[in-house]
Design a protein around this motif. Sequence first.
Motif, PDB file in Angstrom:
ATOM      1  N   PRO A   1       0.816  -1.229   0.000  1.00 40.42           N
ATOM      2  CA  PRO A   1       0.000   0.000   0.000  1.00 40.42           C
ATOM      3  C   PRO A   1       0.840   1.266   0.000  1.00 40.42           C
ATOM      4  CG  PRO A   1      -0.079  -1.083   2.152  1.00 40.42           C
ATOM      5  CD  PRO A   1       0.576  -2.037   1.211  1.00 40.42           C
ATOM      6  N   GLY A   2       0.417   2.220  -0.821  1.00 42.16           N
ATOM      7  CA  GLY A   2       1.120   3.494  -0.909  1.00 42.16           C
ATOM      8  C   GLY A   2       2.195   3.531  -1.974  1.00 42.16           C
ATOM      9  N   GLN A   3       2.541   2.358  -2.543  1.00 43.21           N
ATOM     10  CA  GLN A   3       3.570   2.304  -3.569  1.00 43.21           C
ATOM     11  C   GLN A   3       2.957   2.524  -4.955  1.00 43.21           C
ATOM     12  OE1 GLN A   3       6.924   1.971  -2.733  1.00 43.21           O
ATOM     13  NE2 GLN A   3       6.025   2.217  -0.697  1.00 43.21           N
ATOM     14  N   ALA A   4       3.772   3.068  -5.869  1.00 44.22           N
ATOM     15  CA  ALA A   4       3.300   3.315  -7.228  1.00 44.22           C
ATOM     16  C   ALA A   4       3.008   1.992  -7.937  1.00 44.22           C
ATOM     17  CB  ALA A   4       4.346   4.102  -8.013  1.00 44.22           C
ATOM     18  N   VAL A   5       1.988   2.004  -8.794  1.00 40.44           N
ATOM     19  CA  VAL A   5       1.589   0.825  -9.556  1.00 40.44           C
ATOM     20  C   VAL A   5       1.624   1.175 -11.040  1.00 40.44           C
ATOM     21  CG1 VAL A   5      -0.301  -0.771 -10.075  1.00 40.44           C
ATOM     22  CG2 VAL A   5       0.145  -0.092  -7.713  1.00 40.44           C
ATOM     23  N   THR A   6       2.179   0.287 -11.840  1.00 40.39           N
ATOM     24  CA  THR A   6       2.223   0.481 -13.290  1.00 40.39           C
ATOM     25  C   THR A   6       1.375  -0.590 -13.968  1.00 40.39           C
ATOM     26  OG1 THR A   6       4.457   1.407 -13.192  1.00 40.39           O
ATOM     27  CG2 THR A   6       3.685   0.601 -15.338  1.00 40.39           C
ATOM     28  N   VAL A   7       0.448  -0.157 -14.814  1.00 41.51           N
ATOM     29  CA  VAL A   7      -0.414  -1.075 -15.548  1.00 41.51           C
ATOM     30  C   VAL A   7      -0.005  -1.080 -17.015  1.00 41.51           C
ATOM     31  CG1 VAL A   7      -2.774  -1.508 -16.346  1.00 41.51           C
ATOM     32  CG2 VAL A   7      -2.364  -0.793 -13.982  1.00 41.51           C
ATOM     33  N   GLU A   8       0.219  -2.261 -17.551  1.00 45.78           N
ATOM     34  CA  GLU A   8       0.544  -2.416 -18.969  1.00 45.78           C
ATOM     35  C   GLU A   8      -0.764  -2.604 -19.737  1.00 45.78           C
ATOM     36  OE1 GLU A   8       3.447  -2.066 -20.293  1.00 45.78           O
ATOM     37  OE2 GLU A   8       4.571  -1.884 -18.399  1.00 45.78           O
ATOM     38  N   ALA A   9      -1.176  -1.578 -20.472  1.00 47.33           N
ATOM     39  CA  ALA A   9      -2.449  -1.626 -21.181  1.00 47.33           C
ATOM     40  C   ALA A   9      -2.309  -2.393 -22.497  1.00 47.33           C
ATOM     41  CB  ALA A   9      -2.948  -0.212 -21.461  1.00 47.33           C
ATOM     42  N   PRO A  10      -3.314  -3.192 -22.867  1.00 45.68           N
ATOM     43  CA  PRO A  10      -3.266  -3.919 -24.140  1.00 45.68           C
ATOM     44  C   PRO A  10      -3.627  -2.995 -25.305  1.00 45.68           C
ATOM     45  CG  PRO A  10      -5.347  -4.322 -23.066  1.00 45.68           C
ATOM     46  CD  PRO A  10      -4.549  -3.467 -22.114  1.00 45.68           C
TER      47      PRO A  10
END
Length: 261
Positions: free
Chosen positions: A238-247
């Motif tokens: 929690p609180g950490q950056a998240v990166t999403v790889e979009a299709p």
Amino acid sequence: MKRSKRGLALVLALVLMLGLTACGGKKQTPQDVYNEALAKLREMSSLDGNMEMTMSMTDGTEALEISMESEIKIQDLNKESMLMDMKMSIGMMGISMDLQTYYVDGYFLMDMMGQKVKYKMPLEEAVAQASVLQEMDTSAMGEINMEEKDGIRTLTYQVDVSKMSENMSSEEYLGILENLGLGDMAGDDMTYDLIEGSMTVDKNGNILTNQAHMTGTTDLEGTKLSFEMEMTITYNNPGQAVTVEAPDASEYMEIDSPAAG
């Protein structure tokens, strides 16, 4: 006389300092910890979580078992640039179904058994799809108890279902299941007899886990059923950056929104 005044001033200063120190060190109540943890969750710009849910419904002779597991990552939460990646596995009547869904550029993308479709979805609806964001109405919350061990605070609570029914409509009761596409399976006129749960919070005020146990009744196609549901949400880093790889959204066929039907 001057010494007396100086002594009095010193005593007053000490009293004031001790008073401020006492206020600053005031121990948080369980309600304080609960409210501040939820407030911190709302402020997060990204989330990474897992959810497990099991639900059993019975008419007294036969039972229907539903299970669901999901992994969800969200980047730029509540912003127009929001990206969401959610994997779901749903089990029912011995059948398992896997889905991969995304939210990209105002579209909800779904890949189910190799069939890729997309439809337009407002941002607020996409946020509602993120089950890890579901919150209980705090006005319905009963007494909250707290235990602390090794810096982890465990909160336990029970919801006053009578107050809940006054503040929330039946449609909102079914929000979580509807977001999972299981609203019809839950039936109509769902009412709760018991809602209780627990939450763990770290020393920085981040929610680590949230568990809920619910029982009640529902009406499924004219048949009254009793149900029992268990739900566990785990927040990762929690609180950490998240990166999403979009299709590539162009690979998905556009259809009308199911809500429009």
